[in-house]
Write a protein that holds these residues in place. Structure first.
Motif, PDB file in Angstrom:
ATOM      1  N   ALA A 255       0.833  -1.206   0.000  1.00  0.00           N
ATOM      2  CA  ALA A 255       0.000   0.000   0.000  1.00  0.00           C
ATOM      3  C   ALA A 255       0.866   1.255   0.000  1.00  0.00           C
ATOM      4  N   ALA A 256       1.956   1.223   0.763  1.00  0.00           N
ATOM      5  CA  ALA A 256       2.822   2.398   0.872  1.00  0.00           C
ATOM      6  C   ALA A 256       3.534   2.701  -0.440  1.00  0.00           C
ATOM      7  N   VAL A 257       4.026   1.674  -1.122  1.00  0.00           N
ATOM      8  CA  VAL A 257       4.767   1.942  -2.361  1.00  0.00           C
ATOM      9  C   VAL A 257       3.829   2.434  -3.460  1.00  0.00           C
ATOM     10  N   LYS A 258       2.576   2.000  -3.431  1.00  0.00           N
ATOM     11  CA  LYS A 258       1.601   2.542  -4.372  1.00  0.00           C
ATOM     12  C   LYS A 258       1.403   4.039  -4.136  1.00  0.00           C
ATOM     13  N   ALA A 259       1.293   4.427  -2.856  1.00  0.00           N
ATOM     14  CA  ALA A 259       1.124   5.844  -2.537  1.00  0.00           C
ATOM     15  C   ALA A 259       2.365   6.639  -2.908  1.00  0.00           C
ATOM     16  N   ASN A 260       3.546   6.040  -2.725  1.00  0.00           N
ATOM     17  CA  ASN A 260       4.790   6.717  -3.072  1.00  0.00           C
ATOM     18  C   ASN A 260       4.851   6.977  -4.580  1.00  0.00           C
ATOM     19  N   ALA A 261       4.449   5.980  -5.354  1.00  0.00           N
ATOM     20  CA  ALA A 261       4.402   6.173  -6.812  1.00  0.00           C
ATOM     21  C   ALA A 261       3.422   7.281  -7.178  1.00  0.00           C
ATOM     22  N   PHE A 262       2.290   7.303  -6.498  1.00  0.00           N
ATOM     23  CA  PHE A 262       1.245   8.271  -6.817  1.00  0.00           C
ATOM     24  C   PHE A 262       1.697   9.704  -6.563  1.00  0.00           C
ATOM     25  N   ILE A 263       2.308   9.960  -5.397  1.00  0.00           N
ATOM     26  CA  ILE A 263       2.720  11.335  -5.102  1.00  0.00           C
ATOM     27  C   ILE A 263       3.903  11.766  -5.972  1.00  0.00           C
ATOM     28  N   ASN A 264       4.564  10.783  -6.598  1.00  0.00           N
ATOM     29  CA  ASN A 264       5.617  11.100  -7.562  1.00  0.00           C
ATOM     30  C   ASN A 264       5.080  11.092  -8.997  1.00  0.00           C
ATOM     31  N   GLU A 265       3.745  11.186  -9.091  1.00  0.00           N
ATOM     32  CA  GLU A 265       3.035  11.363 -10.363  1.00  0.00           C
ATOM     33  C   GLU A 265       3.259  10.206 -11.329  1.00  0.00           C
ATOM     34  N   ARG A 266       3.214   8.986 -10.777  1.00  0.00           N
ATOM     35  CA  ARG A 266       3.253   7.781 -11.592  1.00  0.00           C
ATOM     36  C   ARG A 266       2.058   6.907 -11.255  1.00  0.00           C
ATOM     37  N   ASP A 267       1.562   6.183 -12.257  1.00  0.00           N
ATOM     38  CA  ASP A 267       0.470   5.254 -12.009  1.00  0.00           C
ATOM     39  C   ASP A 267       0.968   3.808 -11.979  1.00  0.00           C
ATOM     40  N   TYR A 268       2.241   3.625 -11.731  1.00  0.00           N
ATOM     41  CA  TYR A 268       2.849   2.305 -11.616  1.00  0.00           C
ATOM     42  C   TYR A 268       3.997   2.362 -10.609  1.00  0.00           C
ATOM     43  N   VAL A 269       4.285   1.229  -9.986  1.00  0.00           N
ATOM     44  CA  VAL A 269       5.329   1.126  -8.968  1.00  0.00           C
ATOM     45  C   VAL A 269       6.623   0.670  -9.616  1.00  0.00           C
ATOM     46  N   ILE A 270       7.738   1.238  -9.172  1.00  0.00           N
ATOM     47  CA  ILE A 270       9.061   0.814  -9.622  1.00  0.00           C
ATOM     48  C   ILE A 270       9.850   0.310  -8.410  1.00  0.00           C
ATOM     49  N   PRO A 271      10.924  -0.462  -8.632  1.00  0.00           N
ATOM     50  CA  PRO A 271      11.697  -0.989  -7.499  1.00  0.00           C
ATOM     51  C   PRO A 271      12.209   0.079  -6.535  1.00  0.00           C
ATOM     52  N   ASP A 272      12.500   1.272  -7.043  1.00  0.00           N
ATOM     53  CA  ASP A 272      12.996   2.335  -6.165  1.00  0.00           C
ATOM     54  C   ASP A 272      11.958   2.732  -5.115  1.00  0.00           C
ATOM     55  N   ASP A 273      10.672   2.600  -5.434  1.00  0.00           N
ATOM     56  CA  ASP A 273       9.637   2.875  -4.439  1.00  0.00           C
ATOM     57  C   ASP A 273       9.788   1.939  -3.250  1.00  0.00           C
ATOM     58  N   ILE A 274      10.075   0.683  -3.537  1.00  0.00           N
ATOM     59  CA  ILE A 274      10.245  -0.315  -2.475  1.00  0.00           C
ATOM     60  C   ILE A 274      11.513  -0.033  -1.681  1.00  0.00           C
ATOM     61  N   LYS A 275      12.598   0.300  -2.368  1.00  0.00           N
ATOM     62  CA  LYS A 275      13.854   0.613  -1.680  1.00  0.00           C
ATOM     63  C   LYS A 275      13.687   1.802  -0.736  1.00  0.00           C
ATOM     64  N   ASP A 276      12.946   2.820  -1.177  1.00  0.00           N
ATOM     65  CA  ASP A 276      12.772   4.029  -0.374  1.00  0.00           C
ATOM     66  C   ASP A 276      11.987   3.766   0.909  1.00  0.00           C
ATOM     67  N   LEU A 277      11.022   2.860   0.857  1.00  0.00           N
ATOM     68  CA  LEU A 277      10.098   2.703   1.978  1.00  0.00           C
ATOM     69  C   LEU A 277      10.288   1.420   2.771  1.00  0.00           C
ATOM     70  N   ALA A 278      11.183   0.557   2.350  1.00  0.00           N
ATOM     71  CA  ALA A 278      11.378  -0.713   3.064  1.00  0.00           C
ATOM     72  C   ALA A 278      11.756  -0.479   4.522  1.00  0.00           C
ATOM     73  N   ALA A 279      12.670   0.435   4.772  1.00  0.00           N
ATOM     74  CA  ALA A 279      13.122   0.655   6.153  1.00  0.00           C
ATOM     75  C   ALA A 279      12.022   1.228   7.052  1.00  0.00           C
ATOM     76  N   PRO A 280      11.366   2.347   6.692  1.00  0.00           N
ATOM     77  CA  PRO A 280      10.335   2.887   7.598  1.00  0.00           C
ATOM     78  C   PRO A 280       9.132   1.972   7.781  1.00  0.00           C
ATOM     79  N   VAL A 281       8.877   1.078   6.821  1.00  0.00           N
ATOM     80  CA  VAL A 281       7.728   0.183   6.946  1.00  0.00           C
ATOM     81  C   VAL A 281       8.092  -1.100   7.694  1.00  0.00           C
TER      82      VAL A 281
END
Length: 318
Positions: A255-281
């Motif tokens: 759910a978090a990586v989908k939101a991260n993609a969205f606020i970065n104006e993308r309608d798809y998730v990329i691996p960097d979204d997961i890398k960015d949020l893996a630690a805080p989640v």
């Protein structure tokens, strides 16, 4: 302007409004916005005076939802949060008086000062989005987001959060001290009133609900999903880990990586979204073995090592 562009503009307006109140914390503000759009709860852990409560108040003002605050202490009872049924002689019936949990945004200040019994009153609300009082179930407003704060260096009169409750927080964030230039700006612009009180709403709760619906429709390729699941499962297989990330953690990260993609104006998730949020989640959900902890291993190092070891998918279908 099409609907998607309007959604992106609204996200940018929310972020800009929060940055007017909390200076120099763009990354932390973005992650709080991500949790909001993903429908997740947040644990803010930091020393006093870093702006935790100010940030939550600013968010409440910005989105225009119903906001309530609970100041925790050892005398706080579960019914002080969930509400209580009161007998009315005239009606000859028990009437439910809602507690502060009946809000869109609930701030639970210094959650570790509440007893474990009172903390447990929040579990049902966090997971099921409803509360049960005297056998009757009451739905919480939608959306419902709980943000809790705690002081990591104060131990007297505090109660450690159990793993089951930590697992219900989508993210654990820390604001930290500002840099020198930002702190100087804060001092020079300080006044007696709260900056959060001066903010005006830039959205309403219906718009936030619509954004959350848009976030849920962000595309996740199977290769990216496999990469994320690989990270989750690797936390359970690490030699220094006693308890790895749960399936609930995997759902939260998705759910978090989908939101991260969205606020970065993308309608798809990329691996960097997961890398960015893996630690805080994930980090607050990982329990290390005592020996590993004594040898200096941290949950952050575990997640970082796993990300470095796993192969990143390079081909994704759209």
């Amino acid at each position: 302007m099409d609907n998607r562009s309007a959604d992106y503009s609204l996200c940018s307006a929310i972020r800009s409004n929060l940055e007017r109140c909390i200076l120099g914390k763009r990354v932390e503000i973005e992650r709080l916005l991500i949790a909001l759009l993903a429908g997740g709860h947040v644990l803010l852990e930091d020393v006093p005076g870093t702006g935790k409560t100010q940030l939550v108040k600013a968010l409440a003002r910005t989105i225009g939802g119903h906001f309530r605050r609970v100041q925790c202490n050892p005398d706080l009872l579960p019914t002080d949060i969930t509400g209580v049924s009161i007998y009315h002689p005239r009606d000859e019936a028990f009437i439910y008086r809602p507690g502060p949990v009946m809000a869109n945004l609930l701030l639970v200040d210094e959650i570790n000062r509440a007893t474990t019994k009172t903390q447990s009153a929040l579990l049902e609300a966090m997971e099921e989005r409803h509360v049960t009082v005297d056998g009757d179930t009451y739905d919480l407003p939608a959306p419902f987001i709980l943000i809790a704060t705690q002081n990591p260096i104060e131990f007297e009169g505090t109660y450690t959060l159990p793993e089951a409750q930590l697992d219900r927080f989508m993210m654990k964030l820390s604001l930290g001290y500002p840099d020198e230039a930002t702190e100087r700006q804060m001092v020079l612009s300080a006044d007696s009133s709260s900056k959060a009180d001066k903010l005006f709403p830039v959205a309403d709760i219906e718009q936030i609900s619509a954004l959350m619906q848009s976030v849920s429709q962000v595309h996740v390729d199977e290769a990216v999903a496999d990469y994320m699941v690989g990270i989750i499962r690797a936390t359970r297989e690490h030699d220094g880990v006693l308890l790895g990330a749960s399936p609930r953690a995997a759902i939260s990260l998705m759910a978090a990586v989908k939101a991260n993609a969205f606020i970065n104006e993308r309608d798809y998730v990329i691996p960097d979204d997961i890398k960015d949020l893996a630690a805080p989640v994930l980090c607050h959900r990982i329990v290390l073995k005592t020996e590993a902890r004594m040898n200096g291993l941290t949950a952050e190092k575990v997640v970082e090592a796993i990300i470095q070891q796993l192969n990143v998918p390079v081909r994704m279908e759209r």
